[in-house]
Design a protein around this motif. Structure first.
Motif, PDB file in Angstrom:
ATOM      1  N   ALA A  81      10.048  -5.222  49.341  1.00 44.81           N
ATOM      2  CA  ALA A  81      11.159  -5.233  50.188  1.00 44.81           C
ATOM      3  C   ALA A  81      11.180  -3.582  50.835  1.00 44.81           C
ATOM      4  CB  ALA A  81      12.460  -5.681  49.689  1.00 44.81           C
ATOM      5  N   TYR A  82      11.108  -2.768  49.778  1.00 47.77           N
ATOM      6  CA  TYR A  82      11.014  -1.333  50.092  1.00 47.77           C
ATOM      7  C   TYR A  82       9.877  -0.780  50.752  1.00 47.77           C
ATOM      8  CZ  TYR A  82      15.247  -0.870  46.879  1.00 47.77           C
ATOM      9  OH  TYR A  82      16.285  -1.151  46.104  1.00 47.77           O
ATOM     10  N   THR A  83       8.745  -1.215  50.347  1.00 46.15           N
ATOM     11  CA  THR A  83       7.618  -0.920  51.301  1.00 46.15           C
ATOM     12  C   THR A  83       7.321  -1.478  52.488  1.00 46.15           C
ATOM     13  OG1 THR A  83       6.239  -2.631  50.200  1.00 46.15           O
ATOM     14  CG2 THR A  83       6.221  -0.617  48.997  1.00 46.15           C
ATOM     15  N   SER A  84       8.036  -2.502  52.899  1.00 42.99           N
ATOM     16  CA  SER A  84       8.260  -3.212  54.160  1.00 42.99           C
ATOM     17  C   SER A  84       8.973  -2.215  54.794  1.00 42.99           C
ATOM     18  CB  SER A  84       8.423  -4.789  53.914  1.00 42.99           C
ATOM     19  OG  SER A  84       7.513  -5.499  53.548  1.00 42.99           O
ATOM     20  N   ALA A  85      10.252  -2.064  54.266  1.00 42.11           N
ATOM     21  CA  ALA A  85      11.288  -1.316  54.916  1.00 42.11           C
ATOM     22  C   ALA A  85      10.718   0.186  55.354  1.00 42.11           C
ATOM     23  CB  ALA A  85      12.550  -1.027  54.144  1.00 42.11           C
ATOM     24  N   LEU A 147      15.604  -4.908  54.803  1.00 39.48           N
ATOM     25  CA  LEU A 147      16.214  -4.896  53.478  1.00 39.48           C
ATOM     26  C   LEU A 147      17.435  -5.924  53.235  1.00 39.48           C
ATOM     27  CD1 LEU A 147      16.702  -1.012  53.376  1.00 39.48           C
ATOM     28  CD2 LEU A 147      15.006  -2.463  52.072  1.00 39.48           C
ATOM     29  N   ARG A 148      18.106  -6.209  54.238  1.00 36.69           N
ATOM     30  CA  ARG A 148      19.042  -7.323  54.006  1.00 36.69           C
ATOM     31  C   ARG A 148      18.282  -8.684  53.815  1.00 36.69           C
ATOM     32  NH1 ARG A 148      24.685  -6.720  53.358  1.00 36.69           N
ATOM     33  NH2 ARG A 148      24.674  -8.992  54.363  1.00 36.69           N
ATOM     34  N   HIS A 149      17.473  -8.959  54.548  1.00 36.35           N
ATOM     35  CA  HIS A 149      16.985  -9.952  54.319  1.00 36.35           C
ATOM     36  C   HIS A 149      16.003 -10.287  53.138  1.00 36.35           C
ATOM     37  CE1 HIS A 149      16.926 -11.522  59.040  1.00 36.35           C
ATOM     38  NE2 HIS A 149      18.061 -11.225  58.481  1.00 36.35           N
ATOM     39  N   ALA A 150      15.525  -9.140  52.710  1.00 41.07           N
ATOM     40  CA  ALA A 150      14.703  -9.353  51.453  1.00 41.07           C
ATOM     41  C   ALA A 150      15.662  -9.456  50.471  1.00 41.07           C
ATOM     42  CB  ALA A 150      13.959  -8.078  51.255  1.00 41.07           C
ATOM     43  N   ALA A 151      16.865  -8.802  50.391  1.00 36.83           N
ATOM     44  CA  ALA A 151      17.643  -8.952  49.389  1.00 36.83           C
ATOM     45  C   ALA A 151      18.461 -10.661  49.396  1.00 36.83           C
ATOM     46  CB  ALA A 151      19.051  -8.233  49.696  1.00 36.83           C
ATOM     47  N   ASP A 152      18.513 -10.982  50.445  1.00 38.77           N
ATOM     48  CA  ASP A 152      19.134 -12.433  50.485  1.00 38.77           C
ATOM     49  C   ASP A 152      17.950 -13.350  50.091  1.00 38.77           C
ATOM     50  OD1 ASP A 152      21.485 -11.519  51.998  1.00 38.77           O
ATOM     51  OD2 ASP A 152      20.449 -12.078  53.872  1.00 38.77           O
ATOM     52  N   ARG A 153      16.638 -13.046  49.881  1.00 40.83           N
ATOM     53  CA  ARG A 153      15.764 -14.166  49.357  1.00 40.83           C
ATOM     54  C   ARG A 153      15.393 -13.796  48.009  1.00 40.83           C
ATOM     55  NH1 ARG A 153      13.444 -12.464  54.376  1.00 40.83           N
ATOM     56  NH2 ARG A 153      11.822 -10.858  53.362  1.00 40.83           N
ATOM     57  N   ILE A 154      15.982 -13.004  47.380  1.00 40.40           N
ATOM     58  CA  ILE A 154      15.728 -13.101  45.894  1.00 40.40           C
ATOM     59  C   ILE A 154      16.305 -13.746  45.156  1.00 40.40           C
ATOM     60  CG2 ILE A 154      15.935 -11.391  43.795  1.00 40.40           C
ATOM     61  CD1 ILE A 154      15.314  -8.866  45.637  1.00 40.40           C
ATOM     62  N   ASP A 155      15.308 -14.595  44.373  1.00 37.35           N
ATOM     63  CA  ASP A 155      15.993 -15.618  43.486  1.00 37.35           C
ATOM     64  C   ASP A 155      16.684 -15.085  42.314  1.00 37.35           C
ATOM     65  OD1 ASP A 155      15.981 -18.776  43.165  1.00 37.35           O
ATOM     66  OD2 ASP A 155      15.366 -17.771  41.246  1.00 37.35           O
ATOM     67  N   GLY A 156      17.965 -15.610  41.995  1.00 39.89           N
ATOM     68  CA  GLY A 156      18.876 -15.147  40.855  1.00 39.89           C
ATOM     69  C   GLY A 156      18.758 -16.184  39.986  1.00 39.89           C
ATOM     70  N   THR A 157      18.068 -17.164  39.841  1.00 43.12           N
ATOM     71  CA  THR A 157      18.124 -18.387  38.729  1.00 43.12           C
ATOM     72  C   THR A 157      17.579 -17.431  37.232  1.00 43.12           C
ATOM     73  OG1 THR A 157      17.002 -19.880  40.229  1.00 43.12           O
ATOM     74  CG2 THR A 157      17.032 -20.236  38.000  1.00 43.12           C
ATOM     75  N   PRO A 158      18.497 -17.937  36.286  1.00 42.14           N
ATOM     76  CA  PRO A 158      18.249 -16.946  34.983  1.00 42.14           C
ATOM     77  C   PRO A 158      17.127 -17.204  34.439  1.00 42.14           C
ATOM     78  CG  PRO A 158      20.600 -18.214  35.250  1.00 42.14           C
ATOM     79  CD  PRO A 158      19.755 -18.701  36.231  1.00 42.14           C
ATOM     80  N   PRO A 159      16.513 -16.482  33.520  1.00 41.20           N
ATOM     81  CA  PRO A 159      15.253 -16.814  33.144  1.00 41.20           C
ATOM     82  C   PRO A 159      15.100 -17.954  32.069  1.00 41.20           C
ATOM     83  CG  PRO A 159      16.020 -14.232  32.968  1.00 41.20           C
ATOM     84  CD  PRO A 159      17.273 -15.315  33.365  1.00 41.20           C
ATOM     85  N   ARG A 160      16.177 -18.432  31.535  1.00 40.14           N
ATOM     86  CA  ARG A 160      16.216 -19.639  30.665  1.00 40.14           C
ATOM     87  C   ARG A 160      16.083 -20.760  31.295  1.00 40.14           C
ATOM     88  NH1 ARG A 160      20.768 -18.424  25.904  1.00 40.14           N
ATOM     89  NH2 ARG A 160      19.448 -16.560  24.951  1.00 40.14           N
TER      90      ARG A 160
END
Length: 200
Positions: A81-85, A147-160
């Motif tokens: 995300a950061y390198t693309s931005a 940056l906004r779109h990349a943040a929206d796509r990051i998955d927040g499913t817990p590790p367990r």
């Protein structure tokens, strides 16, 4: 294993915050000129310093994560995300730098005797500044959206939860790594599994 629950949320929040900084820079530049006026050199100098600082922030964000060797986290989606931005952000700096050069020219010859050639040169410089500022604004908008779109796509499913998913169901945009399963040295038992009499 370290509990990384909530780290995805922190990474998303950081991406949103950096995106907002680019949006604020865009807003400041938009308000500094019109179709008949240009920013003065003091304002332009501050804008250019802010822009170069934002690009440095992007590289710092990447450096921080690229040197993190936590085996439970995969910062690939965040780093991407950061390198693309950085591409549109770099274009913004480049375009503003070109506008900055022309503003210096206009300042240099502001009090020179008006001649036909100088009038043409001033008009050409004015037009270049207008064009480069417009391109800067467009690039900052692209950076913000990236940056906004990349943040929206990051998955927040817990590790367990991820550990219980099959490989085909595992989200590619997760920052969590599922720990490698160790080879079983004995049959895996359920909560209750009677031992076979033959094994005694």
């Amino acid at each position: 294993m370290t509990d990384h629950t909530g780290r995805a949320g922190l990474e998303k929040d950081e991406l949103y915050a950096v995106a907002q900084e680019f949006e604020q820079a865009r807003h400041a530049i938009v308000g500094s000129y019109t179709t008949t006026s240009l920013p003065d050199l003091v304002t332009a100098s501050r804008h250019l310093a802010a822009l170069t600082g934002l690009v440095k922030d992007l590289s710092d964000e990447v450096l921080f994560r690229a040197t993190d060797n936590d085996p439970g986290l995969d910062f690939g989606p965040v780093i991407a995300a950061y390198t693309s931005a950085s591409t549109p952000a770099g274009r913004a700096v480049n375009n503003y730098t070109e506008a900055f050069e022309q503003l210096g020219f206009l300042r240099r010859y502001a009090e020179a005797p008006a001649t036909a050639n100088l009038r043409d040169a001033r008009q050409a410089a004015f037009n270049v500044v207008q064009d480069r500022l417009d391109l800067t604004v467009d690039s900052l908008q692209e950076t913000f959206v990236t940056l906004r779109h990349a943040a929206d796509r990051i998955d927040g499913t817990p590790p367990r939860v991820l550990a219980a998913l099959s490989r085909s169901a595992y989200p590619a945009n997760s920052i969590y790594r599922v720990p490698a399963k160790l080879p079983a040295t004995e049959p895996i038992r359920l909560a209750y599994m009677p031992v076979s009499r033959h094994a005694r």
